[in-house]
Design an enzyme around this catalytic site. Structure first.
Site, PDB file in Angstrom:
ATOM      1  N   TYR A 160       0.833  -1.199   0.000  1.00 30.10           N
ATOM      2  CA  TYR A 160       0.000   0.000   0.000  1.00 30.10           C
ATOM      3  C   TYR A 160       0.869   1.251   0.000  1.00 30.10           C
ATOM      4  CZ  TYR A 160       0.836   0.703   5.046  1.00 30.10           C
ATOM      5  OH  TYR A 160       1.414   0.932   6.271  1.00 30.10           O
ATOM      6  N   CYS A 161       0.233   2.361  -0.407  1.00 31.54           N
ATOM      7  CA  CYS A 161       0.888   3.665  -0.441  1.00 31.54           C
ATOM      8  C   CYS A 161      -0.202   4.722  -0.339  1.00 31.54           C
ATOM      9  CB  CYS A 161       1.733   3.825  -1.701  1.00 31.54           C
ATOM     10  SG  CYS A 161       0.804   3.576  -3.236  1.00 31.54           S
ATOM     11  N   THR A 162       0.100   5.956  -0.674  1.00 34.63           N
ATOM     12  CA  THR A 162      -0.873   7.029  -0.498  1.00 34.63           C
ATOM     13  C   THR A 162      -2.091   6.846  -1.394  1.00 34.63           C
ATOM     14  OG1 THR A 162       0.965   8.523  -0.025  1.00 34.63           O
ATOM     15  CG2 THR A 162      -1.179   9.527  -0.454  1.00 34.63           C
TER      16      THR A 162
END
Length: 257
Positions: free
Chosen positions: A182-184
């Site tokens: 996951y990331c922004t």
């Protein structure tokens, strides 16, 4: 209610005409008085924009008239003021730099998991096949410090180009587990998931839409703190409203690195 709409969106799609698009989109953004950043590359588009909603929707709808962008689905949040100082439209080698040319998401995406599904997996403690679920943060260390999924794997990256060597170092610890990168907003975790699949990890997913989509579509459970964003708001909470920073320090980049 706040009257400034903030959007973030990306799409991996071949753009051999990136230079021409750069001029067109710069003119369009200027005419609508948008503020933010639009990044273009041969691999696709990535943008963060803020303005009154009518201007934002006009820009996005015009983009969608291009078949390559017809399915754009920006993530939305609101603020009282425009959190960008200027408008930048730029062509780069990659819309998110990984320095790994074999990773081409436009050709083949990694499997994704919907925010609601990840929340359910985290609540039940395993995926639907009974495997342990690990969340893997692909963001930079200062972003992780503002907030992350509970018990996440954090390799203390200082830039995204460090992800491939970090994966090679830690890959054995991820084997036989379900890994959700996951990331922004989804762009880094999409490339990361593809690389992990290519490196032989079988049960790998990207979080569809990243943290911002998780906040938008769930109650934010199992995520502690805020999400660092690349504008003057600096961080938003699970309600997508501005939240106090957990740490102060040097100025941070205005786009992911």
């Amino acid at each position: 209610m706040p009257d400034i709409l903030n959007i973030s969106c990306y799409k991996f799609t071949p753009l051999p005409d990136a230079d021409i698009l750069c001029t067109t989109l710069a003119e369009r953004a200027s005419a609508l008085n948008l503020k933010g950043t639009v990044l273009l590359a041969e691999e696709g588009i990535n943008f963060f924009l803020a303005a009154p909603p009518a201007a934002i929707y006009t820009f996005v709808n015009a983009l969608r008239e291009d078949p390559r962008f017809a399915d754009l689905d920006p993530k939305e949040s609101w603020s009282d003021t425009v959190p960008f100082r200027k408008m930048l439209v730029k062509v780069k080698r990659e819309i998110i730099r990984m320095d790994h040319p074999t990773i081409r998401p436009a050709a083949s995406r990694a499997p994704s998991v919907a925010p609601a599904t990840l929340r359910r997996w985290l609540e039940q403690g395993h995926d639907d096949e009974g495997r342990e679920v690990i969340t893997l943060d692909t963001r930079n260390d200062y972003e992780v410090d503002e907030g992350a999924f509970r018990n996440t794997v954090d390799w203390r990256l200082t830039k995204f180009t460090e992800f491939p060597p970090a994966l090679r170092t830690h890959k054995a610890s991820l084997a036989d587990k379900t890994v959700v990168s996951y990331c922004t907003g989804g762009i880094r975790c999409e490339k990361a998931a593809i690389l992990m699949r290519n490196e032989g990890l079988e049960h790998v997913y990207q979080l569809e839409g990243g943290i911002l989509k998780y906040f938008e579509e769930t109650d934010g459970a199992f995520y502690d703190g805020g999400c660092f964003v690349f504008d003057e708001r600096r961080a938003v909470g699970a309600d997508l409203a501005i939240t106090p920073l957990q740490s102060e320090g040097k100025d941070k980049p205005q786009q992911p690195t």
